[in-house]
Motif scaffolding. Structure first.
Motif, PDB file in Angstrom:
ATOM      1  N   UNK A   1     -13.486   7.391  -0.439  1.00 58.56           N
ATOM      2  CA  UNK A   1     -13.026   8.673   0.123  1.00 58.56           C
ATOM      3  C   UNK A   1     -12.254   8.454   1.415  1.00 58.56           C
ATOM      4  N   UNK A   2     -12.366   7.286   2.004  1.00 59.78           N
ATOM      5  CA  UNK A   2     -11.548   6.927   3.157  1.00 59.78           C
ATOM      6  C   UNK A   2     -10.072   6.858   2.753  1.00 59.78           C
ATOM      7  N   UNK A   3      -9.829   6.466   1.516  1.00 56.38           N
ATOM      8  CA  UNK A   3      -8.457   6.177   1.092  1.00 56.38           C
ATOM      9  C   UNK A   3      -7.837   7.304   0.284  1.00 56.38           C
ATOM     10  N   UNK A   4      -8.617   7.943  -0.577  1.00 52.34           N
ATOM     11  CA  UNK A   4      -8.018   8.894  -1.516  1.00 52.34           C
ATOM     12  C   UNK A   4      -8.969  10.077  -1.700  1.00 52.34           C
ATOM     13  N   UNK A   5      -8.437  11.308  -1.794  1.00 52.27           N
ATOM     14  CA  UNK A   5      -9.337  12.454  -1.959  1.00 52.27           C
ATOM     15  C   UNK A   5     -10.010  12.445  -3.335  1.00 52.27           C
TER      16      UNK A   5
ATOM     17  N   UNK B   1      -8.196  13.585  -6.588  1.00 53.93           N
ATOM     18  CA  UNK B   1      -7.212  12.629  -7.109  1.00 53.93           C
ATOM     19  C   UNK B   1      -7.913  11.396  -7.689  1.00 53.93           C
TER      20      UNK B   1
ATOM     21  N   UNK C   1     -20.809   1.353   3.217  1.00 57.52           N
ATOM     22  CA  UNK C   1     -20.083   1.138   4.469  1.00 57.52           C
ATOM     23  C   UNK C   1     -20.997   1.249   5.679  1.00 57.52           C
TER      24      UNK C   1
ATOM     25  N   UNK D   1     -15.765   4.572   2.918  1.00 51.62           N
ATOM     26  CA  UNK D   1     -16.808   5.570   2.690  1.00 51.62           C
ATOM     27  C   UNK D   1     -16.907   5.942   1.207  1.00 51.62           C
TER      28      UNK D   1
ATOM     29  N   UNK E   1       0.819  -1.209   0.000  1.00 56.94           N
ATOM     30  CA  UNK E   1       0.000   0.000   0.000  1.00 56.94           C
ATOM     31  C   UNK E   1       0.854   1.261   0.000  1.00 56.94           C
ATOM     32  N   UNK E   2       1.906   1.284   0.832  1.00 53.81           N
ATOM     33  CA  UNK E   2       2.693   2.516   0.956  1.00 53.81           C
ATOM     34  C   UNK E   2       3.390   2.859  -0.356  1.00 53.81           C
TER      35      UNK E   2
ATOM     36  N   UNK F   1     -16.129  -1.623   2.736  1.00 56.57           N
ATOM     37  CA  UNK F   1     -16.257  -0.928   4.021  1.00 56.57           C
ATOM     38  C   UNK F   1     -15.842   0.537   3.976  1.00 56.57           C
TER      39      UNK F   1
ATOM     40  N   UNK G   1       0.868   4.131  -2.966  1.00 55.32           N
ATOM     41  CA  UNK G   1       0.493   5.541  -2.789  1.00 55.32           C
ATOM     42  C   UNK G   1       1.595   6.461  -3.329  1.00 55.32           C
ATOM     43  N   UNK G   2       2.828   6.104  -3.043  1.00 56.02           N
ATOM     44  CA  UNK G   2       3.942   6.918  -3.556  1.00 56.02           C
ATOM     45  C   UNK G   2       3.957   6.898  -5.085  1.00 56.02           C
TER      46      UNK G   2
END
Lengths: 344, 210
Positions: A201-205, A208, A255, A236, A152-153, A234, A156-157
């Protein structure tokens, strides 16, 4: 009504005879057969038998051909790590450096044994139920698969820092996702769950998401030859409800952290809602609590169709006992019949 | 939160690394590093946590901004520097799970808040018990994503209790957000909803232990 008629009616935003119930049990099939989770998923016959027993016991309105998420990384050459009491995990990422994306190729579905096992499962289930019960397949979205492919990290990068490599990875994953989803539909799946937690929306704006995962979803879903249900697993999604509707997906998994009534207002007539029972707390539900939770969900989203009662994650945890699932079934039978006159 | 810290928050939430660096360097020119961390970085990270908790910003922003803060702080206060907090008492781990992002975020936020912390990576219960005892860890932060891993905390607690360890355990991760009573069920001493919560919990416990 058959389960198929019930589900198609609600997907058309009309009221069927009662609220459809999708008890999305996967691992529980192993328990039915007295097998370990690893053994259970090693043969399509096991999963067919497990799903048919679960269908008989809980009278869910679908069969669920989903094995486990790590399967798709397995198809790319990754390792699957089984545990005794939950879904398998993916081992070391197959993309250990971002440069590995440059050499990545999509697996051929017909030549990949773990995928063929799922397709065989779907074919056999279809032989058993014909057109009476929907068979739900599953595909991880191209946008979400890299969480497992590279960690995951680092993913995202990649999104923020290497747009060209991101685009290449999306192209590869799109090819695979479309082939995989269409193979399941060709094998007899009625619809495909498009699992896209990364879009949440929990993960990414949202801004983007619109530049990345939304574009990918628009392109991908247009190439899938059948209905899809988008699931944020789960996460949002109210903040991107119009964007999800624009992808032409038929349904959306909601969710437990969000209000079904708000979703109903925001989506009426555009998306069927799937959800949103809390699978984590479900482990401890009493019959009274099951009644309260199920009635609450039906009251918020049942009117007018466009609603399928389900858990909020797309998979009911192994730890949820049989009596809770039976209690949910019982509450739907008693309170889910249309017209829902008891709903104020 | 003062104006300076609000400005840093705005820079972080928009992932404006250059602006964040400028603000940090301006502050470092006038105050000792730990004071800048406490007055500038920690309040900004707390606000990020509050916004995340309210569903107003996304995990990707939390992760990228925490990395920016970690990088800035590491340059002026390297790991194991004498000004760091928590030496040899504090560890973080992903228990019996393979999802590392949550731990990575908490680790970044802890380091950006001036703490030194053992990073145990991913461990199963038996290995973790050995390490906690060998390192004489006083505070253990546990990150999980999957429900089975969350339930393993109970097994860990029992094993540590049987060995006489009095380590305090703080847990975090999705299962604990979906079931607010789960942390008590598994025998943890606290639950953090955000990485900033972890900082507050550790601060509180270190004061109690002093």
């Amino acid at each position: 009504m058959t389960s198929m008629q019930r589900v198609l009616t609600t997907l058309a935003h009309q009221e069927p005879d009662r609220v459809p119930l999708f008890l999305l049990t996967t691992l529980h099939g192993a328990r039915e057969l007295g097998l370990s989770i690893r053994d259970y998923f090693s043969r399509s016959e096991h999963v067919v038998e497990g799903q048919m027993r679960l269908l008989s016991k809980y009278r869910s309105d679908c069969l669920y051909a989903f094995y486990y998420a790590a399967l798709e990384v397995e198809a790319f050459g990754g390792e699957t790590l089984f545990i005794d009491d939950g879904p398998p995990n993916t081992g070391m990422p197959i993309l250990r450096r971002s440069e590995d994306i440059d050499r990545l190729e999509p697996p051929r579905v017909a030549e990949t044994s773990c995928l063929c096992r799922v397709l065989e499962t779907i074919r056999r289930l279809k032989e058993r139920v014909g057109d009476t019960v929907p068979i739900i397949g599953a595909a991880i979205s191209p946008f979400s698969l890299p969480i497992m492919q590279m960690g995951f990290d680092r993913y995202l990068e990649l999104i923020y820092e290497q747009p060209q490599r991101f685009d290449r990875l999306m192209a590869i994953n799109q090819t695979f996702c479309v082939d995989w989803a269409n193979a399941q539909l060709a094998a007899g799946a009625t619809a495909v769950g498009y699992f896209d937690p990364m879009a949440s929306s929990t993960i990414i704006p949202r801004d983007l998401y619109l530049k990345t995962g939304h574009r990918v979803a628009m392109e991908t879903l247009a190439r899938i030859n059948g209905p899809t249900a988008t699931h944020l697993a789960s996460g949002r999604g109210l903040g991107i409800v119009d964007d999800i509707a624009a992808t032409k997906t038929a349904a959306i998994g909601v969710s437990a952290l969000e209000d079904l009534a708000e979703w109903k207002t925001a989506t009426r007539g555009r998306l069927t809602l799937l959800g949103n029972l809390n699978g984590v707390t479900m482990r401890h539900w009493t019959a009274t609590l099951a009644e309260s939770e199920v009635r609450g969900a039906i009251a918020k989203a049942g009117r007018g169709g466009g609603f399928i009662l389900a858990d909020n994650h797309g998979e009911i945890p192994w730890q949820v006992p049989e009596d809770v699932l039976l209690a949910i079934r019982d509450v739907v039978d008693r309170w889910g019949c249309y017209p829902l006159d008891w709903v104020e | 939160m003062d104006e300076f810290s609000s400005e840093l928050y705005e820079a972080l939430v928009s992932l404006d690394r250059l602006r964040a660096e400028t603000l940090f360097q301006q502050a470092i020119g006038h105050k000792p590093p730990m004071q800048v961390i406490e007055e500038l970085i920690v309040p900004a990270l707390e606000q990020l946590g509050e916004k995340w908790n309210a569903g107003q910003i996304a995990l990707s922003q939390i992760y990228m901004s925490s990395r920016i803060c970690e990088d800035m702080v590491e340059r002026v206060l390297p790991s194991m520097a004498s000004g760091r907090k928590g030496h040899r008492h504090l560890a973080i781990v992903v228990l019996s799970d393979y999802h590392l992002l949550g731990k990575r975020i908490v680790l970044s936020v802890m380091r950006a808040s001036g703490f030194d912390i053992f990073d145990y990576g991913r461990m199963d219960v038996d290995e973790l018990v050995e390490r906690v005892l060998a390192d004489e860890v006083k505070i253990l932060l546990i990150s999980v994503l999957m429900l089975p891993a969350a339930l393993k905390v109970k097994e860990l607690r029992s094993a540590l209790d049987a060995k006489g360890s009095r380590v305090r355990i703080a847990v975090g991760g999705a299962p604990f957000l979906f079931d607010p009573d789960l942390w008590r069920e598994v025998g943890a001493d606290a639950m953090g909803r955000t990485a900033a919560d972890a900082v507050a919990i550790v601060h509180r416990w270190m004061e109690e232990m002093a």
